[in-house]
Design a protein around this motif. Structure first.
Motif, PDB file in Angstrom:
ATOM      1  N   GLU A   1      86.677  42.244  75.121  1.00 34.53           N
ATOM      2  CA  GLU A   1      87.419  43.251  74.993  1.00 34.53           C
ATOM      3  C   GLU A   1      88.432  43.473  76.073  1.00 34.53           C
ATOM      4  OE1 GLU A   1      83.903  44.086  72.512  1.00 34.53           O
ATOM      5  OE2 GLU A   1      84.257  43.830  74.805  1.00 34.53           O
ATOM      6  N   GLY A   2      87.975  43.161  77.133  1.00 40.97           N
ATOM      7  CA  GLY A   2      88.807  43.249  78.223  1.00 40.97           C
ATOM      8  C   GLY A   2      89.760  42.051  78.340  1.00 40.97           C
ATOM      9  N   VAL A   3      89.208  40.952  77.932  1.00 45.54           N
ATOM     10  CA  VAL A   3      90.038  39.786  77.798  1.00 45.54           C
ATOM     11  C   VAL A   3      91.299  40.193  76.787  1.00 45.54           C
ATOM     12  CG1 VAL A   3      90.382  37.360  77.181  1.00 45.54           C
ATOM     13  CG2 VAL A   3      88.413  38.025  78.506  1.00 45.54           C
ATOM     14  N   ALA A   4      91.052  40.625  75.586  1.00 50.70           N
ATOM     15  CA  ALA A   4      91.998  40.987  74.778  1.00 50.70           C
ATOM     16  C   ALA A   4      92.959  41.829  75.150  1.00 50.70           C
ATOM     17  CB  ALA A   4      91.262  41.403  73.409  1.00 50.70           C
ATOM     18  N   GLN A   5      92.671  42.829  75.952  1.00 50.28           N
ATOM     19  CA  GLN A   5      93.474  43.815  76.523  1.00 50.28           C
ATOM     20  C   GLN A   5      94.706  42.974  77.506  1.00 50.28           C
ATOM     21  OE1 GLN A   5      90.166  46.924  77.660  1.00 50.28           O
ATOM     22  NE2 GLN A   5      91.855  48.126  77.696  1.00 50.28           N
ATOM     23  N   VAL A   6      94.114  42.076  78.414  1.00 41.75           N
ATOM     24  CA  VAL A   6      94.952  41.433  79.364  1.00 41.75           C
ATOM     25  C   VAL A   6      95.909  40.570  78.391  1.00 41.75           C
ATOM     26  CG1 VAL A   6      94.932  39.679  80.971  1.00 41.75           C
ATOM     27  CG2 VAL A   6      93.312  41.429  81.110  1.00 41.75           C
TER      28      VAL A   6
END
Length: 360
Positions: free
Chosen positions: A82-87
């Motif tokens: 989820e964090g990678v997708a946000q970045v």
């Protein structure tokens, strides 16, 4: 004519900041001061600078208030999908990304240059690391003192300012600005590799070139900047405080010798044997007595000041080099943006000059 530090030529430029601590923070601080929108990605527990001392409120510090001023903060766990997708979503509309992981780490996380380029092929991707993306030391850990030591800059005690870190941040900001301009003109993104080791070497480019030339050409180095000449060094005064003498040009040295009543020293500007005599002379008076005699004249002599003395400098305050900014703990002094611009149109300035000359 009006001068201001509120100059925003980078308004509309979007920067995604994945870096940590001082080097990357310096780069995006400069870009934010120039009007760029900076999206700062922090660990869910907050960036390391938030937890330094002295603290300001529950989740900030004096250092954080300075280094991350004007930035938009995002708490993102880069170790989750989820964090990678946000970045990557933030990168989709960004002009530039800056990261400061060790080489290869960003790619392992899924936010490396190749990953970001898939969602935005016009982006300027800058990797800011200790020793660069290549070379024998690429995977080594390091901090400012290590880079300065390896670049032959460090002395016997750690320097007060972190020159390699700040220089690296400045070079990164310059590279990002140039890369964004290139991308907007050509549609081509780039991956730029900036190392703090290279930055340290760059700050010493002039003396190192002199020394390398001396080795290659078998000629001795003749430079007054190494502290071996009496005209360029610091001297202790009777109160334990110091003067900085930087009289490289003969005219300044001549003024010093006249003011201190030692005209016979005029020809000894580069004579190391003179240093003990000057040390003995400066040790006879307090620093401010020498400052009163020498600083206002054409001598290139100034006091070596403590940080507490800077807030009493009317010149710095009038120029706006230091400013008070609001924080959760109330207004605190900070170093201001280093960019000062004139708001008066060039034509109006020319008319004002011409009118002044006519009246004269």
């Amino acid at each position: 004519m009006t001068d201001t530090r509120d100059w925003r030529p980078l308004e509309g430029v979007i920067i995604l900041d994945l870096s940590r601590m001082l080097p990357g923070g310096t780069a995006t601080l400069l870009l934010a001061d120039l009007g760029a929108t900076v999206h700062k990605v922090e660990h869910p527990n907050g960036d390391e600078t938030r937890h330094l001392q002295p603290s300001v409120g529950d989740d900030s510090s004096v250092q954080h208030q300075y280094l991350d001023r004007g930035k938009c903060s995002h708490l993102i766990d880069l170790k989750t999908p989820e964090g990678v997708a946000q970045v990557l979503e933030l990168a989709r509309t960004a002009d530039a990304v800056i990261e400061s992981f060790r080489p290869g780490v960003a790619a392992k996380l899924g936010i490396g240059h190749a990953d970001v380029s898939k969602v935005n092929d016009r982006i300027l991707y800058l990797s800011l690391s200790g020793y660069g993306q290549s070379g024998a030391r690429a995977q080594f850990a390091g901090h400012d003192l290590n880079f300065e030591a390896l670049a032959s800059l460090a002395g016997t005690t750690p320097p007060r300012a972190m020159h390699a870190d700040v220089a690296g941040g400045m070079l990164a900001a310059l590279a990002i600005t140039a890369g964004v301009a290139h991308a907007r003109a050509t549609g081509e993104g780039r991956h730029v590799d900036v190392s703090l080791m290279d930055a340290a070497l760059f700050t010493a480019g002039m003396p190192l070139s002199e020394e390398f030339g001396s080795m290659s050409l078998e000629e001795p180095v003749r430079t007054p900047l190494d502290g071996k000449s009496p005209c360029y060094r610091t001297y202790e005064c009777s109160d334990g405080r110091y003067l900085a003498v930087a009289a490289i040009e003969s005219k300044f040295w001549l003024n010093i010798t006249a003011l201190i009543g030692r005209p016979e020293w005029a020809w000894r500007q580069s004579d190391p044997a003179l240093i003990p005599e000057i040390e003995a002379l400066f040790a006879t008076r307090a620093r401010n007595e020498w400052v009163e005699l020498l600083d206002s004249e054409e001598t290139c002599v100034t006091p070596v000041r403590a940080s507490s003395e800077l807030l009493g400098d009317s010149g710095l305050l009038e120029r706006g080099s230091l400013e008070q900014r609001p924080t959760p703990a109330g207004p605190l002094w900070q170093v201001a943006s280093p960019f000062v611009v004139t708001t008066e149109p060039a034509q109006s300035m020319t008319q004002a000059v011409n009118k002044e000359q006519t009246n004269a």
